[in-house]
Scaffold this motif. Sequence first.
Motif, PDB file in Angstrom:
ATOM      1  N   ASP A  91      37.797  -8.239-111.187  1.00 22.29           N
ATOM      2  CA  ASP A  91      39.231  -8.173-110.881  1.00 22.29           C
ATOM      3  C   ASP A  91      39.534  -6.790-110.332  1.00 22.29           C
ATOM      4  O   ASP A  91      39.756  -5.854-111.095  1.00 22.29           O
ATOM      5  N   PRO A  92      39.539  -6.659-109.002  1.00 22.28           N
ATOM      6  CA  PRO A  92      39.720  -5.323-108.435  1.00 22.28           C
ATOM      7  C   PRO A  92      41.083  -4.732-108.772  1.00 22.28           C
ATOM      8  O   PRO A  92      41.284  -3.530-108.599  1.00 22.28           O
ATOM      9  N   PHE A  93      41.995  -5.553-109.249  1.00 24.76           N
ATOM     10  CA  PHE A  93      43.338  -5.065-109.538  1.00 24.76           C
ATOM     11  C   PHE A  93      43.635  -5.021-111.037  1.00 24.76           C
ATOM     12  O   PHE A  93      44.791  -4.980-111.439  1.00 24.76           O
ATOM     13  N   ALA A  94      42.559  -5.006-111.853  1.00 27.37           N
ATOM     14  CA  ALA A  94      42.751  -4.982-113.316  1.00 27.37           C
ATOM     15  C   ALA A  94      43.580  -3.772-113.747  1.00 27.37           C
ATOM     16  O   ALA A  94      44.470  -3.882-114.591  1.00 27.37           O
ATOM     17  N   GLY A 130      47.821  -7.999-104.752  1.00 27.20           N
ATOM     18  CA  GLY A 130      46.861  -7.925-103.662  1.00 27.20           C
ATOM     19  C   GLY A 130      46.822  -6.495-103.179  1.00 27.20           C
ATOM     20  O   GLY A 130      47.493  -5.632-103.745  1.00 27.20           O
ATOM     21  N   ALA A 131      46.074  -6.228-102.137  1.00 27.30           N
ATOM     22  CA  ALA A 131      46.008  -4.873-101.595  1.00 27.30           C
ATOM     23  C   ALA A 131      47.352  -4.531-100.955  1.00 27.30           C
ATOM     24  O   ALA A 131      47.695  -5.049 -99.896  1.00 27.30           O
ATOM     25  N   SER A 150      62.167  -4.575-109.323  1.00 28.66           N
ATOM     26  CA  SER A 150      61.789  -4.222-107.948  1.00 28.66           C
ATOM     27  C   SER A 150      60.959  -2.938-107.919  1.00 28.66           C
ATOM     28  O   SER A 150      59.944  -2.853-107.214  1.00 28.66           O
ATOM     29  N   ASP A 151      61.387  -1.946-108.672  1.00 25.53           N
ATOM     30  CA  ASP A 151      60.679  -0.661-108.734  1.00 25.53           C
ATOM     31  C   ASP A 151      59.294  -0.841-109.352  1.00 25.53           C
ATOM     32  O   ASP A 151      58.313  -0.253-108.872  1.00 25.53           O
ATOM     33  N   SER A 152      59.197  -1.653-110.399  1.00 29.20           N
ATOM     34  CA  SER A 152      57.896  -1.861-111.035  1.00 29.20           C
ATOM     35  C   SER A 152      56.946  -2.589-110.077  1.00 29.20           C
ATOM     36  O   SER A 152      55.765  -2.235-109.983  1.00 29.20           O
ATOM     37  N   ALA A 153      57.458  -3.580-109.370  1.00 31.22           N
ATOM     38  CA  ALA A 153      56.625  -4.271-108.383  1.00 31.22           C
ATOM     39  C   ALA A 153      56.211  -3.307-107.272  1.00 31.22           C
ATOM     40  O   ALA A 153      55.048  -3.282-106.853  1.00 31.22           O
ATOM     41  N   ALA A 154      57.150  -2.494-106.827  1.00 30.08           N
ATOM     42  CA  ALA A 154      56.871  -1.553-105.733  1.00 30.08           C
ATOM     43  C   ALA A 154      55.850  -0.502-106.150  1.00 30.08           C
ATOM     44  O   ALA A 154      54.901  -0.201-105.411  1.00 30.08           O
ATOM     45  N   GLY A 155      56.025   0.058-107.316  1.00 26.87           N
ATOM     46  CA  GLY A 155      55.102   1.089-107.794  1.00 26.87           C
ATOM     47  C   GLY A 155      53.690   0.540-107.931  1.00 26.87           C
ATOM     48  O   GLY A 155      52.714   1.219-107.570  1.00 26.87           O
ATOM     49  N   SER A 157      47.997  -0.248-106.159  1.00 25.42           N
ATOM     50  CA  SER A 157      46.861  -1.102-105.754  1.00 25.42           C
ATOM     51  C   SER A 157      46.040  -0.484-104.630  1.00 25.42           C
ATOM     52  O   SER A 157      44.891  -0.857-104.429  1.00 25.42           O
ATOM     53  N   LEU A 158      46.645   0.459-103.900  1.00 29.60           N
ATOM     54  CA  LEU A 158      45.943   1.104-102.780  1.00 29.60           C
ATOM     55  C   LEU A 158      45.460   2.515-103.121  1.00 29.60           C
ATOM     56  O   LEU A 158      44.857   3.183-102.284  1.00 29.60           O
TER      57      LEU A 158
END
Lengths: 145, 145, 145, 145
Positions: free
Chosen positions: A8-11, A34-35, A64-69, A74-75
């Motif tokens: 899971d690259p996003f663990a 995702g990336a 929204s902020d938590s998703a954005a952060g 992820s990158l």
Amino acid sequence: MTATPDADPFARVRDSFDRQAFMRTLDARLTQVGAGRCEAVMPIQPAFGQQHGFLHGAVVTALSDSAAGHAALSLMPPGASVLAIEYKQNFFAPATGDRLIARAEVVRAGKTVSVVTAHAFTVTNGVEKPVALLVATMMTMRDAA
Amino acid sequence: MTATPDADPFARVRDSFDRQAFMRTLDARLTQVGAGRCEAVMPIQPAFGQQHGFLHGAVVTALSDSAAGHAALSLMPPGASVLAIEYKQNFFAPATGDRLIARAEVVRAGKTVSVVTAHAFTVTNGVEKPVALLVATMMTMRDAA
Amino acid sequence: MTATPDADPFARVRDSFDRQAFMRTLDARLTQVGAGRCEAVMPIQPAFGQQHGFLHGAVVTALSDSAAGHAALSLMPPGASVLAIEYKQNFFAPATGDRLIARAEVVRAGKTVSVVTAHAFTVTNGVEKPVALLVATMMTMRDAA
Amino acid sequence: MTATPDADPFARVRDSFDRQAFMRTLDARLTQVGAGRCEAVMPIQPAFGQQHGFLHGAVVTALSDSAAGHAALSLMPPGASVLAIEYKQNFFAPATGDRLIARAEVVRAGKTVSVVTAHAFTVTNGVEKPVALLVATMMTMRDAA
């Protein structure tokens, strides 16, 4: 046999999201990663309302902020953590219904500074409605614990 | 003898603030109201933390936005209500300590659109520290219920 | 036989853009208009530079804001005019090269308030590079002259 | 006898401001500099107008951003330069009259990131009127040429 990092690259993104006590208080979950992309969802509950009974705007901002952060995270390189320097939130419509969804996407990934948008939608009886747009400036914090 | 409306010219501002379920959930109170000014305070509690244990940035925004909206409302005609069109939040430092204070001030009061700033401070052992600045655009909603 | 209004449904958008003296000073032109969309282009000239010789950030904002405002105007009723209440501009990279392009799109068209994004790109030897993102809140002004 | 660096501790701030070609094009001058503060002034000229003949909003932003950036620069170490990561501009009233003034003040000076506000005023027959507020996030660029 142990799980490889590729399992899971996003663990670490999921772990960071789930470590946020406020997201647990809101019953928010990260539903996609995702990336450079994240989607988070929460139920709309009366305890987080404003003076007219709609979901408080800052709760829309929270998801929204938590998703954005975490889209920015992820990158970022392993060991880095993410810090919101600032954000701007526009509201289109009162947030009411069954659930709130935030879908975030990195617009520009820099070494130090990234820019991320997050669109928020309410879901009522299965129908999505756009309610807000957030643009956030995220900083990469290296050597984080 | 009954209290006249002049007894507390800002009663409707206090009432509106206290009708926000999210402010009650945060245990936030409006501690000062004046013409174009509001101060709100809340304890810093673990249930509203982010991934590093600090208060979630959006909770800083929640208190700041509520103080800002009610500062704007204090200048609006009777019967009007306030709606945040958008805001921008800058973060200076992680929010940690005993309490969070937001002090809001109307910068420009228009007939339809007002601009309000809110400075947020943490208090630790009685010492205040600035942690964030919000600038919000508020709309006057007339003929509100 | 006279030209019908349908001959160019966006004539008033083009007219409004071209009435901006500052756009003429910048040699900026509206290159595309559609329902809720505008593209504007200008050459990058030394007279509008900042202290390091790049195009001044506020000139990127000027083209982006003009594209955004006219994208909003394209959806407004006849006789209305557009007013920017506020905007936020993020910069990704210094603006240098041959030309600057701003592509604006209405994200939310309300009766009174619209939200518009504008992505700015530089063009150097035919290669586009994203340099900035603007999010603007536009107001519909009715009964305008 | 030569002038010592102490003769004008803000010489590099003035030099940087004056190196901006766009400020010269606007005939803008830095009228005051202090630690964390700048004031800049320009005449309101027709060549920089918008579609209704008022000064283009982005020109208000240009003067405000330049004042804000140089207010931040005044607190940065020698050899550093300043870069605007992003800003938000609120407009209160159309800019018209004889002159535009921008007064900037650093709200938070960080090692890497600073937050600065700039209030803009028009002057007509000697009377000042507030027209806009900018909040900017400035980055310290070290080892700059």
